[in-house]
Design an enzyme around this catalytic site. Structure first.
Site, short mmCIF file in Angstrom:
data_model
loop_
_atom_site.label_atom_id
_atom_site.label_comp_id
_atom_site.label_asym_id
_atom_site.label_seq_id
_atom_site.Cartn_x
_atom_site.Cartn_y
_atom_site.Cartn_z
N GLU A 181 -4.65 6.25 -5.12
CA GLU A 181 -3.49 5.50 -5.59
C GLU A 181 -3.24 5.71 -7.08
O GLU A 181 -2.11 5.83 -7.52
CB GLU A 181 -3.69 4.01 -5.32
CG GLU A 181 -3.55 3.66 -3.85
CD GLU A 181 -4.12 2.29 -3.53
OE1 GLU A 181 -5.34 2.11 -3.71
OE2 GLU A 181 -3.36 1.42 -3.11
N ARG B 217 -8.22 -11.66 5.04
CA ARG B 217 -6.89 -12.06 5.51
C ARG B 217 -6.79 -11.88 7.02
O ARG B 217 -7.32 -10.91 7.57
CB ARG B 217 -5.80 -11.22 4.82
CG ARG B 217 -5.53 -11.64 3.41
CD ARG B 217 -4.60 -10.66 2.70
NE ARG B 217 -5.32 -9.86 1.74
CZ ARG B 217 -4.87 -8.73 1.20
NH1 ARG B 217 -3.68 -8.28 1.55
NH2 ARG B 217 -5.59 -8.06 0.33
N HIS C 194 0.84 -1.20 0.00
CA HIS C 194 0.00 0.00 0.00
C HIS C 194 0.88 1.26 0.00
O HIS C 194 0.43 2.32 0.42
CB HIS C 194 -0.90 0.08 1.26
CG HIS C 194 -2.07 -0.85 1.24
ND1 HIS C 194 -2.53 -1.47 2.38
CD2 HIS C 194 -2.89 -1.25 0.25
CE1 HIS C 194 -3.57 -2.21 2.10
NE2 HIS C 194 -3.82 -2.11 0.79
#
Ligand code: ADP
Length: 593
Positions: A379, A233, A172
């Site tokens: 992003e 996760r 990230h």
């Protein structure tokens, strides 16, 4: 400069076209097109085309990528394509233009990001096919964290495992870098003056400590599995569970790993990986969902405490990612109980945070010491910005190399080994060195000069055709021999010295002070525009004794571990203790072709 950006995952494709002008701030950059294909199934997928959401017939990622030219048909004049690549290992400190070699390096990193790199590569390959004339660039999630110090990246496991590349990378990075910069902009301060903690809470989630402009630690590790609780996760678990589950349930490693990636996190705790579902079930009184929310918030809060300690304080906390941006109740739970460190939310500001137009509202209580901000991650914009900067200013960013100190040592030829240790003797490799295939032997020798002796000198393998003895200037005074500064292997006319071993002695030339040098793999050399034999200046910015070494020789080899070597006198002069890095100066003296 107009740039198309792809962010491809296994179940979604986000893409956008950006127009970036030189010198423009991140907040000013213009997004010309925004689209995504989501939830692929045999019946098709969701297509977000600008502001409009509709169904589209594409069943897979590759079908969706082939539909992108039609979707962006209005946005012509593209200059380059930027791709988000999850794992760049330790090879990519910044964006890399795609060549066959770079592509295959990314592919070799797939075992480290098995869910992400394959989808990233699929988009890359198809984009190369669809736009063969456009330069394609990779921007890595890991690059921002390559500034993390060894104490943060090293797992406490045996050297042989670490030699295999076992270390923490963090992910990230593009998002953390963007939101940290955006927070600094919003606070009207320079990022280099702030200690910022970025919490990216999406389907994947991670925390990052950005101390004075650089990432110094991040909660994801070697793979994107470590750290916070995520959609599917687990985040941090005790690695002892592998053995336990094998013994108790007969599960194999692959099965356990797949479950930790895909069936754990919120999904493992509640059956749903979607925080909206979990929050609404918790509100209806579902005990599993309530516990999941507590676990999620508690883990994030622990990382805030840990990273405030790592940075020696905290100036700003930034929330981003689908959950960080949209869930005021999760933001409140995470911050609950942190008043002791000056972190306190304002309830109304938290509820009212409006993120439209790349806003980054502050939601801390008035007078609280730590600023708390929320902002949408961008992003793709950051990827476009990184690509535009790389195209605009190639290879001028300051380059940093790790520095290793070489204590005195010898490289022996087979005849020397026989003379020193006996006929047919073979040295015993003891410790592997960072350069692949090189080792330190268990055996030692003594150097004998006209003025004195130095005992217990290391022998480095493998054997060479010619014996070479590398000492420092101080050693040469102790031995009473004036050794010249030479490049390794350049031994003609070098002084003689006597080596003494348990079985005999060996007189030889080859005594040198090794010219300071940087071992560099061909990829780094190509990326940084350096060739074998070039010389550069390297500055070691150490406390009060920092200095610049001039004329540092670049030695390129295909599989070398990029690292600068200096001797003990040089290290002492620069006041080096422990792991340090050197910054390469901008000027290069190129070797004669
Ligand atoms: P990705 O990591 O795939 O980009 P996102 O950043 O879009 O994912 O985050 C997805 C997560 O954000 C999901 O768990 C989703 O439930 C959560 N989310 C989105 N909107 C809200 C909301 N209004 N309240 C709580 N959670 C939300």
């Amino acid at each position: 400069m107009r740039i198309l950006v792809f962010n491809a995952g296994s179940s979604s494709l986000k893409f956008g076209v950006f127009e970036l002008l030189p010198g423009e701030s991140l907040a000013q950059a213009q997004q010309i097109y925004k689209g995504s294909f989501d939830r692929f199934s045999p019946e098709g997928c969701d297509f977000r085309d600008g502001a409009c959401l509709r169904r589209a017939p594409h069943r897979t990622l590759s079908e969706a990528i082939r539909a992108v030219p039609a979707a962006i048909s209005g946005a012509d004049g593209l200059m380059a394509i930027g791709h988000r690549i999850a794992h760049g290992g330790d090879a990519f400190a910044g964006p890399a233009q795609i060549t066959p070699d770079i592509r295959s390096q990314i592919e070799t990193l797939t075992p480290l990001a098995p869910l992400h790199n394959p989808a990233n590569l699929e988009a890359l390959d198809l984009a190369c096919e669809i736009w063969p004339d456009l330069p394609q660039w990779a921007v890595f999630d890991t690059s921002f964290h390559l500034t993390n110090p060894a104490r943060a990246t090293t797992y406490a496991v045996p050297a042989a495992w670490r030699e295999e590349g076992l270390r923490r990378y963090g992910f990230h990075g593009t998002s953390h870098k963007y939101v940290a910069q955006r927070a600094a902009e919003e606070l009207g301060q320079e990022l280099r003056n702030l200690r910022v903690l970025s919490l990216h809470l999406g389907n994947g989630a991670s925390a990052c400590a950005v101390a004075f402009g650089q990432s110094i630690d991040s909660s994801m590790g070697m793979t994107p599995l470590e750290g916070l609780v995520m959609g599917t996760r687990s985040g941090d678990v005790d690695p002892g569970l592998f053995g336990y589950l094998e013994r108790s349930l007969g599960l194999g490693i692959a099965e356990i790993e797949a479950t930790l990636y895909s069936e754990s996190g919120l999904k493992g705790l509640t059956g749903s990986s979607d925080m909206r579902d979990v929050e609404s079930r918790a509100a209806e009184g579902d005990a599993d969902a309530q516990l999941a929310i507590h676990i999620y918030a508690y883990r994030a809060r622990k990382y805030i405490g840990a990273y405030a300690a790592a940075m020696g304080g905290l100036d700003a906390l930034v929330f981003t990612g689908g959950i960080g941006e949209n869930s005021p109740s999760m933001r409140r739970r995470i911050c609950d109980g942190l008043e002791f460190m000056g972190l306190k939310l304002d309830h109304d500001r938290n509820l009212a945070a409006d993120l439209s137009g790349r806003a980054a509202p502050q939601i801390q209580a008035y007078g609280a010491r730590v600023n708390v901000l929320v902002t949408e991650t961008a992003e793709q914009l950051m990827i476009a910005h990184e690509v535009a900067s790389a195209i605009g200013a190639p290879a001028k960013a300051p380059l940093r190399v790790p520095v290793a100190v070489s204590a005195r040592h010898v490289h022996l030829c087979p005849r020397a080994v026989e003379a020193l240790f006996g006929k047919g003797y073979e040295l015993t490799p003891d410790k592997p060195l960072r350069q692949k295939g090189h080792w330190a032997a268990r055996e030692r020798v003594t150097l004998h000069g006209p003025k004195g002796e130095i005992e217990n000198v290391a022998i480095l393998g493998p054997l060479r055709d010619r014996t070479q003895i590398e000492i420092s200037r101080t050693d040469s005074f102790a031995l009473g021999v004036d050794a010249p500064v030479r490049q390794s292997g350049n031994l003609d006319g070098t002084p003689h010295i006597r080596l003494i071993g348990p079985a005999g002695q060996y007189d030889t030339d080859g005594l040198i002070l090794a010219a300071r040098h940087i071992h560099m793999n061909s990829n780094d050399a190509e990326r940084w525009g350096l060739r074998d034999g070039d010389t550069v200046d390297v500055t070691l910015d150490q406390d009060t004794r920092g200095l610049t070494f001039t004329g540092v020789l670049i030695r390129v080899a295909e599989n070398a571990h990029t690292e600068m070597h200096i001797d003990t006198d040089e290290a002492n002069a620069a006041g080096i203790r422990g792991d340090v890095e050197g910054a390469l100066g901008p000027d290069v003296v190129h070797a004669q072709a």
